[in-house]
Design an enzyme around this catalytic site. Structure first.
Site, PDB file in Angstrom:
ATOM      1  CB  CYS A  57       1.394 143.060  47.510  1.00  0.00           C
ATOM      2  SG  CYS A  57       0.496 142.546  48.806  1.00  0.00           S
ATOM      3  CG  ASN A  63       0.671 147.334  51.182  1.00  0.00           C
ATOM      4  OD1 ASN A  63      -0.387 148.029  51.140  1.00  0.00           O
ATOM      5  ND2 ASN A  63       0.917 146.096  50.794  1.00  0.00           N
ATOM      6  CD  GLU A  64      -2.473 143.337  53.403  1.00  0.00           C
ATOM      7  OE1 GLU A  64      -1.763 142.150  52.945  1.00  0.00           O
ATOM      8  OE2 GLU A  64      -3.202 143.693  52.846  1.00  0.00           O
TER       9      GLU A  64
END
Length: 671
Positions: free
Chosen positions: A239, A374-375
């Site tokens: 994150c 990311n994600e």
């Protein structure tokens, strides 16, 4: 009555005989299956839980350049002092000015608390350095290691004098040996005499870092990474790649060049969880992209950097398109990716390769993979990713691009992510799953809640022609508030990993997450490696990962029970298993995990092998399901080595054994 007793006794014996019947497994050693990728078992580094500053990064001084928003956070200043902002480093302009306090019996100076204290080992050398100048002529500073809590006569247990001779900025160094071990020491600096000094970038490192590098890694933590035998290192997150907003996203170009001129960045984990709040959690960028590449090389892992796709964290900016870069303004972010590839792989006379060479690595790092985003999920991500893929493939067609299926391990958004990654021709898809025991077992309760894409047989269902899988973040998070490191969760992770190994034609990379946690500064658990300022311990999950990574082999071998994969299916009594062959050692390697609460007898028929021989065994076993290693007892639960005789059968070699309850046992048999 007598006949009834005999009948019951016969039934009891029959039941006992049935329950003790061995589970017959078969390994076909004659035919090699899919190759196991060298990257199969890797590591994921994110600066959470004080993993970088205060953890893996060897720096012992907090806020060394006075760049925290509160410029003296981490410091105690006294006497006549002032913070100035016209220092020698453009992106770190602040420094401390110490002046004569007006009386010989007063003191001007400063002391640093480190990260939950400064940990020092008896007999170890520490490199103190500072950028300094003496504006009014030669001055002196006294540098001390101190124990504020001591009952001894003196707080200081070392004291060195450094002469600041120049009116211009210059770096000064002094190696100081600690005469004692202390977990919560402090660094103190006194001004000596009447001439003042300016101090910037005050630093303290162990001389004995990993590979003895300046600006290096804490040796024991880095060695634990090397001992894991990782095939991959994903960095820098997570994150933090996104940031709460784009201003605070991780920017790789700010992390290279001289450490003195790397700007401070806010860490998004500083305030993410108000119940685990750390207002002093920032990123010095001392552990930057050059150091990550170098660490990857040092531990034998392929580097996988992850860069921002033009988006801030979606969780913290829910469906707010304005929080992200407009589609027509993505070019600087795309260029960051292209420049990074040149930094890692370009010749020493290229624009970015030259910077790498100047930092001490003229040869390329030979980076093969890059993650973009990311994600992230849905069209906000998919539309932004498309021009990145096009630009990278056009200039660097051999670089493999890792996209993401989002934060879910199944469901509509997960499926939509996979469809998009196939359409965009991503090479690998990063999957994340922090799930409970039922999910990892793939049992009926797990399937009822999560569907077929949980646990045991997850990757049996995957399209063999699609992008490959990077299981980039996963860990068993126990239900019923069982969300911490404990033995049972580790065994269930081991069971799940047999599915990854069986399906090595689909799964190319994996990484447990998170990697590191300071016992006084964590935001997230469970974690692979825990530490304080002096000690560390490897969790049971670490040893599970290590048993797989050290024994990953080169090719899958088909292993079945009644012609079915061994994945805790009905009739398999909680057994999970997989097998590989290692061309380098000539060994068949079998991994069997018993997730039941009873011992399970097993027989393994090794088709294609004949003759009696001795097999090596490695066993991870324990009775306390909630138990875990600790700082005080770091080796409470560790794998144990042994041997077992493997008998010659009629048409194949036969291995027979009893697997204790909740046990992971690995066998290595020379073919």
């Amino acid at each position: 009555m007598k006949l009834r007793f005999l009948s019951c006794a016969f039934a009891l014996v029959s039941c006992l005989s049935l329950s003790a019947q061995s589970h017959m497994m078969e390994v076909n050693t004659k035919k090699l299956g899919a190759p196991v990728q060298p990257t199969m078992y890797g590591l994921f580094f994110e600066d959470i839980n004080y993993a970088a500053d205060g953890g893996l990064y060897g720096e012992l001084v907090k806020n060394r350049s006075f760049e925290f928003p509160d410029h003296l956070m981490g410091w105690e200043a006294f006497g006549d002092f002032e913070i100035e902002d016209d220092g020698p480093f453009e992106r770190c302009p602040h420094y401390l000015r110490l002046r004569y306090p007006g009386h010989n019996e007063r003191r001007s100076g400063i002391s640093n608390n480190g990260f939950f204290g400064i940990g020092l080992h008896k007999g170890e050398d520490y490199r103190f350095s500072v950028w300094a100048r003496a504006p009014k002529g030669e001055a002196k500073i006294i540098v001390q290691f101190i124990d504020r809590a001591t009952m001894e006569e003196n707080q200081q247990f070392t004291s060195d004098t450094i002469t600041i001779a120049s009116t211009e900025w210059k770096q000064y160094e002094q190696v100081i040996k600690s005469p004692r071990t202390i977990a919560k020491g402090q660094l103190r600096i006194f001004l000596r005499g009447k001439n003042g000094v300016d101090l910037e970038h005050i630093s303290l490192f162990p001389v004995n870092t990993f590979k003895n590098r300046k600006n290096g890694m804490r040796r024991d933590l880095a060695q634990a990474l090397a001992d894991e035998n990782p095939g991959l290192l994903r960095f820098p997150g997570g994150c933090i790649v996104e940031g709460v907003d784009l201003k605070t996203r991780y920017q790789w170009k700010n992390t290279i060049g001289p450490v003195e001129n790397r700007p401070l960045n806010e860490n998004r984990w500083e305030y993410t969880f108000p119940y685990r709040f750390y207002p002093d959690y920032f990123q010095s960028y001392g552990l930057g992209f050059f150091e990550f590449f170098q660490l990857s090389e040092d531990i034998g892992a392929e580097p996988l950097p992850v860069l921002n796709v033009g988006m801030a964290c979606q969780f913290q900016n829910w469906n707010d398109d304005s929080a992200h870069v407009p589609y027509d303004q993505l070019q600087p972010y795309i260029q960051d990716c292209l420049d990074l590839i040149e930094f890692a792989n370009g010749p020493a006379d290229s624009q970015w390769g030259k910077i790498r060479a100047e930092m001490g690595h003229p040869e390329p790092f030979n980076m093969k993979f890059i993650g973009v985003g990311n994600e992230q999920w849905d069209d906000l991500y998919f539309k932004r990713l498309e021009p990145f893929v096009a630009a990278i493939k056009a200039k660097y067609p051999n670089i493999q691009i890792v996209g993401t299926s989002g934060p879910d391990s199944e469901g509509k958004m997960f499926e939509k992510g996979w469809e998009a990654m196939k359409k965009l021709k991503a090479d690998l898809v990063d999957e994340h799953f922090y799930r409970n025991e039922d999910w990892f077992l793939g049992n009926e309760a797990g399937k009822a809640r999560y569907g077929e894409f949980c646990g045991g047989l997850r990757y049996e269902h995957y399209d063999r022609k699609g992008p490959k899988v990077f299981a980039g973040e996963y860990a068993c998070h126990g239900k019923n508030k069982h969300k911490w490191n404990h033995y049972e969760a580790s065994i269930l992770e081991a069971a799940f990993m047999t599915d990854m190994e069986r399906n090595a034609d689909v799964v190319y990379m994996t990484a447990y997450a998170p990697l590191f946690a300071h016992v006084e500064g964590w935001q997230w658990r469970p974690d692979l490696i825990w530490y304080d300022n002096l000690r560390m311990f490897k969790s049971c999950s670490y040893y599970v990962q290590q048993m797989y990574a050290v024994n990953k082999g080169t090719n899958v071998l088909r292993m079945t029970m009644n012609k079915q994969p061994i994945a805790g299916q009905p009739g398999q009594d909680g057994l999970f298993a997989s097998s590989v062959f290692d061309k380098n050692t000539g060994e068949v390697i079998i991994k069997i995990i018993n997730t039941s609460r009873q011992p399970q007898p097993v027989s393994v028929k090794l088709v294609g092998m004949k003759g009696t021989r001795t097999a090596e065994t490695i066993t991870l076993s324990h009775n306390g399901m909630d138990d875990e290693n600790t700082l005080d007892n770091p080796e409470k639960i560790t794998p144990k080595n042994g041997t077992i005789s493997v008998d010659a059968g009629k048409d194949a070699t036969l291995l027979t054994d009893d697997i204790p309850a909740m046990t992971f046992r690995l066998y290595k048999i020379k073919k």
